[in-house]
Design an enzyme around this catalytic site. Structure first.
Site: not given
Ligand code: ASP
Length: 312
Positions: A179, A207-210, A230-231, A233
């Site tokens: 990200t 699916r949706v992340g953070d 980033t991480g 999610g």
């Molecule tokens: N945080 C992002 C997600 O979970 C992934 C990422 O940080 O690469 O969608």
């Protein structure tokens, strides 16, 4: 009075090991981060707003194929791309977010227009693309988002129920979250944050992340700080990471460093959430904090050289 301005960017965190990196790739990533810093710095130097600087920096990262956002977005379970992005202005506390879009060239531009022109905060899916059409944003065909490395990544997991956070250990490049994001402080004392992602390889069911969630992946408030995460999610959503950093400063009087260290290196670790964040406060302090092996990151403060790092 004018505040010295600064910008920081990230291109994802994770198991980024020097032993698995080639010199060529390292240079490419460094160049990608530098271009983003330059784009944001140029806006700030001209007296522009933090919110415009973070947009400019993230556009540069979205156009760069090695990061998991925009052009380099990872493949979903169906072999498509579903991108998420968000932006927040610390001066007005206005925010814009979008999720599940597949054809808009620069999702962060759409998030910003949602903030400015939709009368809403968060739009998703095909109808968000209808809004993008009304805003006359550039669209791209599926082939624009095709990237050989990403395709291979997807091939490894596509017949399974599993999903991958960008490059995982299995893909031979180490686990990392690709990200992208930016935070900035402008010369008028405003902070802003922006985040953009393709999410996880082989993700499904919408699916949706953070990343597009205000308070989880992105937050900005002139009274405290601006944060882009980033991480993994799912953990970042449950820990409300970006807002948590801001709250610790607002309610407990933590410094930016204390708040970032506590959230990323203590709370998230105990929780099992791998990743990191970049943050900036109105005094110009910058934190690039992560609990993984590495994070693609960089920053530049007014009148100084840009600093770019990948590993711990
Ligand atoms: N945080 C992002 C997600 O979970 C992934 C990422 O940080 O690469 O969608």
């Amino acid at each position: 009075m004018k505040t010295p301005f600064s910008i920081a960017v990230h291109g994802g965190a994770g198991t980024i090991l020097k032993s698995l990196m080639t010199e060529e790739k390292e240079l490419a990533y460094t160049n990608g981060l530098k271009q983003a810093i330059d784009a944001g710095y140029m806006v700030l130097e001209k007296g522009g707003l933090a919110v415009d600087a973070v947009e400019a920096a993230v556009i540069a990262l979205e156009n760069f194929p090695l990061f998991n956002a925009g052009k380099g977005a990872v493949f979903t379970n169906k072999g498509t791309h579903e991108m998420d992005a968000s932006i927040m202005d610390g001066k007005t506390l206005e925010a814009g977010a979008v999720s599940g879009i597949s054809r808009v060239q620069n999702p962060i531009r759409l998030a910003k227009l949602i903030k400015e022109k939709s009368g809403h905060v968060f739009l998703c899916g095909p109808e968000a693309e209808t809004f993008a059409q009304h805003m006359k944003l550039p669209f791209q065909p599926e082939s624009y988002f095709y990237e050989e490395g990403r395709f291979k990544q997807w091939q490894e997991v596509k017949d399974s129920d599993g999903y991958q956070l960008d490059h995982t250990v299995n893909s031979g490049e180490g686990k990392k979250f690709g990200t992208v994001g930016a935070v900035a402080l402008d010369m008028h004392g405003n902070v802003a944050a922006a985040t953009s992602t393709g999410g996880m390889t082989n993700k499904r069911y919408g699916r949706v992340g953070d990343s597009p969630i205000i308070g989880a992946g992105t937050y900005a408030n002139n009274n405290t700080c601006a944060v882009s995460c980033t991480g993994h999610g799912e953990y970042f959503i449950r820990a409300v990471v970006a807002y948590d950093v801001s709250c610790l400063m607002e309610y407990k009087g933590y410094t930016l460093k204390q708040a970032c260290d506590y959230v990323v290196k203590d709370k998230l670790v105990k929780f099992g959430g791998e990743g990191g964040l970049i943050a900036i406060d109105p005094q110009g302090n910058i934190e690039l904090t992560f609990n993984s092996e590495g994070m693609y990151r960089g920053y530049q403060q007014q009148g100084e050289q840009a600093v770019i790092k990948i590993y711990e």
